[in-house]
Design an enzyme around this catalytic site. Structure first.
Site, short mmCIF file in Angstrom:
data_model
loop_
_atom_site.label_atom_id
_atom_site.label_comp_id
_atom_site.label_asym_id
_atom_site.label_seq_id
_atom_site.Cartn_x
_atom_site.Cartn_y
_atom_site.Cartn_z
N THR A 188 8.63 55.07 187.27
CA THR A 188 8.54 55.12 185.81
C THR A 188 8.94 56.49 185.25
O THR A 188 8.57 57.52 185.79
CB THR A 188 7.10 54.79 185.37
OG1 THR A 188 6.75 53.51 185.90
CG2 THR A 188 6.96 54.77 183.86
N GLU A 189 9.67 56.45 184.12
CA GLU A 189 10.10 57.67 183.43
C GLU A 189 9.74 57.55 181.95
O GLU A 189 9.47 56.45 181.47
CB GLU A 189 11.61 57.84 183.57
CG GLU A 189 12.07 57.94 185.01
CD GLU A 189 13.57 58.20 185.14
OE1 GLU A 189 14.27 58.27 184.10
OE2 GLU A 189 14.02 58.35 186.29
N PRO A 190 9.84 58.67 181.21
CA PRO A 190 9.52 58.58 179.78
C PRO A 190 10.33 57.52 179.05
O PRO A 190 9.82 56.83 178.18
CB PRO A 190 9.84 60.00 179.27
CG PRO A 190 9.65 60.88 180.47
CD PRO A 190 10.05 60.06 181.66
N ALA A 221 12.12 55.00 180.65
CA ALA A 221 12.37 53.83 181.51
C ALA A 221 11.07 53.36 182.14
O ALA A 221 10.60 53.94 183.13
CB ALA A 221 13.39 54.16 182.59
N ILE A 251 2.54 58.52 187.62
CA ILE A 251 2.70 58.28 189.04
C ILE A 251 1.34 58.39 189.74
O ILE A 251 0.77 59.49 189.84
CB ILE A 251 3.74 59.25 189.67
CG1 ILE A 251 5.05 59.19 188.87
CG2 ILE A 251 3.95 58.92 191.15
CD1 ILE A 251 5.62 57.78 188.67
N THR A 252 0.82 57.25 190.20
CA THR A 252 -0.47 57.23 190.91
C THR A 252 -0.34 58.04 192.20
O THR A 252 0.65 57.88 192.92
CB THR A 252 -0.86 55.76 191.23
OG1 THR A 252 -0.91 55.04 190.00
CG2 THR A 252 -2.23 55.69 191.91
N GLU A 274 2.95 47.79 187.60
CA GLU A 274 3.70 46.94 188.53
C GLU A 274 4.26 45.68 187.87
O GLU A 274 4.28 44.60 188.45
CB GLU A 274 2.85 46.63 189.77
CG GLU A 274 2.40 47.93 190.43
CD GLU A 274 1.93 47.77 191.84
OE1 GLU A 274 2.37 46.86 192.52
OE2 GLU A 274 1.10 48.61 192.25
C1 LIG Z 1 -2.92 53.15 185.64
C2 LIG Z 1 -1.43 53.17 185.80
C3 LIG Z 1 -0.86 53.50 187.01
C4 LIG Z 1 0.54 53.54 187.15
N1 LIG Z 1 1.08 53.90 188.37
C5 LIG Z 1 2.44 53.99 188.50
C6 LIG Z 1 3.02 54.44 189.73
O1 LIG Z 1 2.32 54.72 190.71
N2 LIG Z 1 4.38 54.54 189.81
C7 LIG Z 1 5.20 54.22 188.76
O2 LIG Z 1 6.41 54.34 188.89
N3 LIG Z 1 4.66 53.81 187.56
C8 LIG Z 1 3.31 53.69 187.42
N4 LIG Z 1 2.74 53.27 186.22
C9 LIG Z 1 3.63 52.97 185.11
C10 LIG Z 1 3.76 51.47 184.84
O3 LIG Z 1 4.43 50.84 185.89
C11 LIG Z 1 4.48 51.29 183.49
O4 LIG Z 1 3.59 51.76 182.49
C12 LIG Z 1 4.87 49.85 183.21
O5 LIG Z 1 5.95 49.49 184.03
C13 LIG Z 1 5.27 49.63 181.76
O6 LIG Z 1 6.18 50.60 181.33
P1 LIG Z 1 5.92 51.41 179.97
O7 LIG Z 1 4.54 51.92 179.98
O8 LIG Z 1 7.03 52.38 179.78
O9 LIG Z 1 6.00 50.32 178.83
P2 LIG Z 1 7.33 49.72 178.17
O10 LIG Z 1 8.28 49.28 179.21
O11 LIG Z 1 7.81 50.66 177.12
O12 LIG Z 1 6.76 48.41 177.47
C14 LIG Z 1 6.03 48.45 176.24
C15 LIG Z 1 5.69 47.00 175.88
O13 LIG Z 1 6.88 46.23 175.72
C16 LIG Z 1 6.85 45.10 176.59
N5 LIG Z 1 8.21 44.80 177.02
C17 LIG Z 1 9.13 45.66 177.58
N6 LIG Z 1 10.25 45.01 177.86
C18 LIG Z 1 10.06 43.70 177.52
C19 LIG Z 1 10.86 42.52 177.57
N7 LIG Z 1 12.08 42.52 178.09
N8 LIG Z 1 10.32 41.37 177.10
C20 LIG Z 1 9.07 41.35 176.59
N9 LIG Z 1 8.25 42.42 176.51
C21 LIG Z 1 8.76 43.58 176.97
C22 LIG Z 1 5.94 45.49 177.73
O14 LIG Z 1 5.40 44.34 178.39
C23 LIG Z 1 4.88 46.30 177.00
O15 LIG Z 1 3.94 45.44 176.42
C24 LIG Z 1 1.37 53.21 186.06
C25 LIG Z 1 0.78 52.86 184.82
C26 LIG Z 1 -0.59 52.83 184.70
C27 LIG Z 1 -1.18 52.47 183.35
#
Ligand SMILES: Cc1cc2nc3c(=O)[nH]c(=O)nc-3n(C[C@H](O)[C@H](O)[C@H](O)COP(=O)(O)OP(=O)(O)OC[C@H]3O[C@@H](n4cnc5c(N)ncnc54)[C@H](O)[C@@H]3O)c2cc1C
Length: 384
Positions: A126-128, A130, A157-158, A364
């Site tokens: 995950t990135e800001p 992406a 990143i956990t 995930e």
């Molecule tokens: C406790 C925790 C632990 C984590 N650990 C890790 C880790 O170890 N490694 C890692 O890489 N990441 C990690 N993450 C990040 C996590 O995987 C992301 O937060 C997640 O993938 C969603 O991305 P985002 O927060 O940028 O939300 P966004 O992608 O910006 O989404 C925002 C909203 O839009 C919705 N949305 C986006 N695209 C669509 C679409 N095409 N159709 C419908 N709805 C859509 C989403 O469902 C969400 O409701 C962690 C997050 C948390 C909260």
């Protein structure tokens, strides 16, 4: 069809439950309140087989089946989602990924230390800009002679702040879009890598370590590539399939904890001269919670069982993750209400279950995305 657990399955379940009762559950409330990640517990998890899970015995694991691994994560998830999350990242997102996509040398160098808990691992996708849109990652991998330079920022990143090795996804050929994405294994002490806690205070999983990782021309040898140049998207998704099964198992665990807490409370709390469990509205909540728990447990074990048989289970995993995470949030929400004001206090565990369960819906692959995967599978590809 045989829905029964084998003797060995029950033995794993009982052993993990005893470990969790002794080493995890008693500390869950305090680590949540203090936001404390106790690194000394990692070795204990390794000794208990909770980092090896279904990895090959060659790396020091107990060689559990995926069904046994799911049962173990259900036990852990019922006690503490932060530690269940740790194991999911270490063993599923990183360990199973390296076992599946890594070179023999990478497996030999990394997996024994991963299974024993000597090294902590993280998975940095995950990135800001992406999150869900994985293909949009902006972290780059630029060739510099025989080496590669990684630059970019990862967040949420956990284990990121404490990891000895980090699987980092970067684009080695941005013009190719997702076909340029490549997975690299990066040492936690690599020059040019800085780490800091995520901004703000998390709603749940407060006993976890979540970090922002900044890569400023981090130099790596070409042997750091996991799964081949340009294969990172496939590698990332492969890791997530196993990770999502771990999250679904954790969600089953939360539901079991909610049902246990609510049954005990409904039997002991008295109002209007009767135990509250005798009121039909409370019985309705208990019955709904039980149906959610039982159905998500069956879906999760079915997905694990298919994995044990070597069958494709991506669709079953999405169904299990979606169903179990939604049911966990509903169960925890009702558990708070059922406990009245007590449910609103950290002196009782159910408010933590609700805060933790919300995280499961997000990471995930959010619940939205699981529904998209399920619907796409149903519809099939559109004819061109
Ligand atoms: C406790 C925790 C632990 C984590 N650990 C890790 C880790 O170890 N490694 C890692 O890489 N990441 C990690 N993450 C990040 C996590 O995987 C992301 O937060 C997640 O993938 C969603 O991305 P985002 O927060 O940028 O939300 P966004 O992608 O910006 O989404 C925002 C909203 O839009 C919705 N949305 C986006 N695209 C669509 C679409 N095409 N159709 C419908 N709805 C859509 C989403 O469902 C969400 O409701 C962690 C997050 C948390 C909260």
């Amino acid at each position: 069809m045989d829905f029964g657990l084998s003797e060995q399955d029950r033995a794993v379940q009982a052993e993990v439950r005893a470990f969790v009762d002794e080493h995890i559950r008693p500390h869950a409330r305090k680590s949540d309140e203090d936001g404390y990640f106790d690194v000394t517990r990692v070795k204990q998890l390794g000794d208990a087989g909770l980092l090896g899970g279904p990895l090959d015995r060659a790396w020091g694991s107990r060689g559990w089946t995926h069904v046994q691994w799911a049962l173990a994560l259900m036990e852990l998830g019922a006690a503490d989602s932060s530690w269940r999350g740790f194991c999911t990242v270490q063993t599923c997102l990183c360990g199973l990924l390296i076992e599946r996509f890594g070179t023999v040398k990478q497996q030999q160098d990394l997996l024994c230390k991963l299974v024993s808990g000597e090294w902590i691992f993280a998975y940095a996708l995950t990135e800001p800009e992406a999150g869900t849109d994985v293909a949009a990652i902006q972290t780059t991998a630029t060739s510099d002679g025989a080496d590669v330079l990684i630059s970019g920022t990862k967040q949420w990143i956990t284990n990121g702040g404490v990891a000895d090795r980090i699987l980092v996804f970067a684009n080695a050929d941005p013009e190719q879009g997702r076909d340029g994405i490549t997975c690299f294994v990066v040492p936690g002490d690599a020059p040019g890598l800085t780490r800091e806690p995520v901004e703000g205070k998390e709603l749940g999983h407060r006993g976890s370590n979540h970090a922002v990782l900044r890569f400023d021309e981090v130099r790596l040898p070409a042997t750091s590539v996991v799964g081949g140049l340009g294969k990172g998207f496939e590698v990332a998704m492969g890791g997530l399939e196993d990770g999502r099964l771990g999250v679904a198992s954790g969600a089953v665990g939360i539901q079991q904890a909610c049902v246990d807490a609510c049954l005990e409370f409904a039997r002991s709390r008295r109002q209007f001269g009767r135990r509250i469990g005798d009121f039909q509205l409370i019985q309705q909540d208990l019955a709904d919670m039980w149906v959610g728990l039982d159905s998500s447990r069956l879906l999760t074990l079915q997905a694990a069982w298919k994995r044990d048989r070597g069958e494709s289970n991506a669709s079953e995993v999405s169904v299990a993750k979606y169903a179990a995470c939604e049911a966990a949030v509903t169960a925890a929400d009702r558990a708070v209400l059922l406990h009245g004001a007590r449910g609103y206090s950290s002196a009782w565990p159910v408010e933590r279950y609700l805060r933790d369960a919300k995280g499961l819906q997000i990471y995930e692959g959010t619940s939205h995305i699981q529904r998209i995967i399920i619907a796409r599978d149903l519809l099939g590809k559109e004819a061109r």
